[in-house]
Scaffold this motif. Structure first.
Motif, PDB file in Angstrom:
ATOM      1  N   GLU A  17       0.829  -1.206   0.000  1.00 37.16           N
ATOM      2  CA  GLU A  17       0.000   0.000   0.000  1.00 37.16           C
ATOM      3  C   GLU A  17       0.864   1.257   0.000  1.00 37.16           C
ATOM      4  OE1 GLU A  17      -3.386   2.134  -0.314  1.00 37.16           O
ATOM      5  OE2 GLU A  17      -3.325  -0.055  -0.223  1.00 37.16           O
ATOM      6  N   ALA A  18       1.918   1.259   0.823  1.00 40.36           N
ATOM      7  CA  ALA A  18       2.818   2.421   0.874  1.00 40.36           C
ATOM      8  C   ALA A  18       3.525   2.625  -0.458  1.00 40.36           C
ATOM      9  CB  ALA A  18       3.833   2.236   1.999  1.00 40.36           C
ATOM     10  N   THR A  19       3.969   1.542  -1.076  1.00 44.04           N
ATOM     11  CA  THR A  19       4.632   1.645  -2.382  1.00 44.04           C
ATOM     12  C   THR A  19       3.682   2.190  -3.435  1.00 44.04           C
ATOM     13  OG1 THR A  19       6.055  -0.230  -1.827  1.00 44.04           O
ATOM     14  CG2 THR A  19       5.882   0.355  -4.146  1.00 44.04           C
ATOM     15  N   SER A  20       2.440   1.720  -3.407  1.00 42.85           N
ATOM     16  CA  SER A  20       1.440   2.201  -4.362  1.00 42.85           C
ATOM     17  C   SER A  20       1.203   3.698  -4.225  1.00 42.85           C
ATOM     18  CB  SER A  20       0.131   1.439  -4.165  1.00 42.85           C
ATOM     19  OG  SER A  20      -0.893   1.968  -4.963  1.00 42.85           O
ATOM     20  N   VAL A  21       1.106   4.178  -2.977  1.00 46.11           N
ATOM     21  CA  VAL A  21       0.829   5.599  -2.746  1.00 46.11           C
ATOM     22  C   VAL A  21       2.037   6.458  -3.073  1.00 46.11           C
ATOM     23  CG1 VAL A  21       0.260   7.298  -0.977  1.00 46.11           C
ATOM     24  CG2 VAL A  21      -0.944   5.110  -1.024  1.00 46.11           C
ATOM     25  N   LEU A  22       3.207   6.050  -2.610  1.00 44.52           N
ATOM     26  CA  LEU A  22       4.409   6.874  -2.779  1.00 44.52           C
ATOM     27  C   LEU A  22       4.868   6.956  -4.234  1.00 44.52           C
ATOM     28  CD1 LEU A  22       6.474   5.751   0.350  1.00 44.52           C
ATOM     29  CD2 LEU A  22       5.201   7.887   0.028  1.00 44.52           C
ATOM     30  N   LEU A  23       4.742   5.851  -4.967  1.00 47.93           N
ATOM     31  CA  LEU A  23       5.203   5.828  -6.362  1.00 47.93           C
ATOM     32  C   LEU A  23       4.098   6.130  -7.358  1.00 47.93           C
ATOM     33  CD1 LEU A  23       7.590   2.721  -6.320  1.00 47.93           C
ATOM     34  CD2 LEU A  23       8.134   5.128  -5.922  1.00 47.93           C
ATOM     35  N   GLY A  24       2.872   6.264  -6.870  1.00 52.06           N
ATOM     36  CA  GLY A  24       1.759   6.545  -7.776  1.00 52.06           C
ATOM     37  C   GLY A  24       1.468   5.423  -8.750  1.00 52.06           C
ATOM     38  N   VAL A  28      -1.679  -3.581  -7.439  1.00 53.24           N
ATOM     39  CA  VAL A  28      -1.174  -4.845  -7.984  1.00 53.24           C
ATOM     40  C   VAL A  28       0.317  -4.744  -8.277  1.00 53.24           C
ATOM     41  CG1 VAL A  28      -1.317  -6.448  -9.924  1.00 53.24           C
ATOM     42  CG2 VAL A  28      -3.406  -5.492  -8.928  1.00 53.24           C
ATOM     43  N   THR A  29       0.726  -3.615  -8.894  1.00 55.74           N
ATOM     44  CA  THR A  29       2.143  -3.408  -9.180  1.00 55.74           C
ATOM     45  C   THR A  29       2.943  -3.286  -7.894  1.00 55.74           C
ATOM     46  OG1 THR A  29       1.517  -2.250 -11.210  1.00 55.74           O
ATOM     47  CG2 THR A  29       3.780  -1.976 -10.453  1.00 55.74           C
TER      48      THR A  29
END
Length: 226
Positions: A17-24, A28-29
């Motif tokens: 979830e943090a990766t999704s938010v921080l990297l936009g 799934v990615t």
């Protein structure tokens, strides 16, 4: 021992979830990026623990043995690899071939709650004719129109797909886990999945229906256009 597994799952969820938010990027990615890193981190922790208690030589010898076994055994898993690959391809291909909202005319005659309740049954039935739940969920996502237009909260339909996936995969012979277990035990995948899991799957289906119904009743009502 179970707390460690729960902690790993929670760690993957939080990092994804943090990766999704921080990297936009999509969730799934984010999961795809995080899971290998967490896996390697967990292996490193175990290797360091063994190194402290038994020495670095033991760890290197253990890794060498496991690498050799992996190299010898990986060809036997070609069936599982084919099932996973083909399931993903078939799901995407069929989903793209179907018209958007292709089931709209049929679903319009059903009660809104009946649609998410039918999803687990459909995944279980399709598994009996060789369709992996991976493919069927992709097809459903392409064929079902906007859930709100049918009076179904999208979160409820998504929840039904996830529960149906979990219930359906336990009785489908066309899953990597069923094929692997059947090979280890010397029986057919149908025996492992459908026969042995029948009572468990029935109980899981009842619980899934209760959970879907409760979420549907608790969710704010959708306003059907027109």
């Amino acid at each position: 021992i179970h707390l460690g597994i729960v902690a790993l799952v929670a760690l993957v969820m939080l990092l994804a979830e943090a990766t999704s938010v921080l990297l936009g990027i999509s969730l799934v990615t984010g999961v795809t990026l995080v899971v290998p890193l967490v896996g390697w981190g967990w292996l490193t922790v175990q290797a360091l623990r063994f190194a402290r208690t038994r020495g670095i030589g033991f760890v290197l010898a253990m890794l060498a043995r496991r690498l050799g076994r992996f190299r010898l055994r990986i060809p036997a898993f070609r069936g599982e690899a084919n099932v996973l690959g083909i399931s993903g391809f078939v799901g995407v291909a069929l989903g793209a071939a179907l018209p958007v909202g292709g089931f709209a005319s049929v679903l319009a005659h059903l009660l809104p709650l009946a649609i998410p309740l039918l999803v687990p049954l459909l995944l279980m039935a399709s598994g009996q004719i060789g369709l992996n739940p991976v493919a069927m969920v992709a097809v459903l996502g392409a064929a079902i129109p906007d859930p709100a237009s049918l009076g179904i909260p999208p979160a409820v339909l998504g929840f039904a797909c996830m529960l149906g996936w979990g219930v359906g995969v336990s009785v489908t012979a066309m899953s990597a886990s069923a094929i692997t277990t059947a090979r280890w035990l010397g029986v057919s995948p149908f025996t492992v999945s459908t026969l042995w899991n029948a009572r468990f799957t029935f109980a899981a289906l009842m619980l899934a229906w209760v959970a879907i119904t409760l979420l549907y009743l608790a969710w704010p009502a959708c306003v059907v256009p027109g």
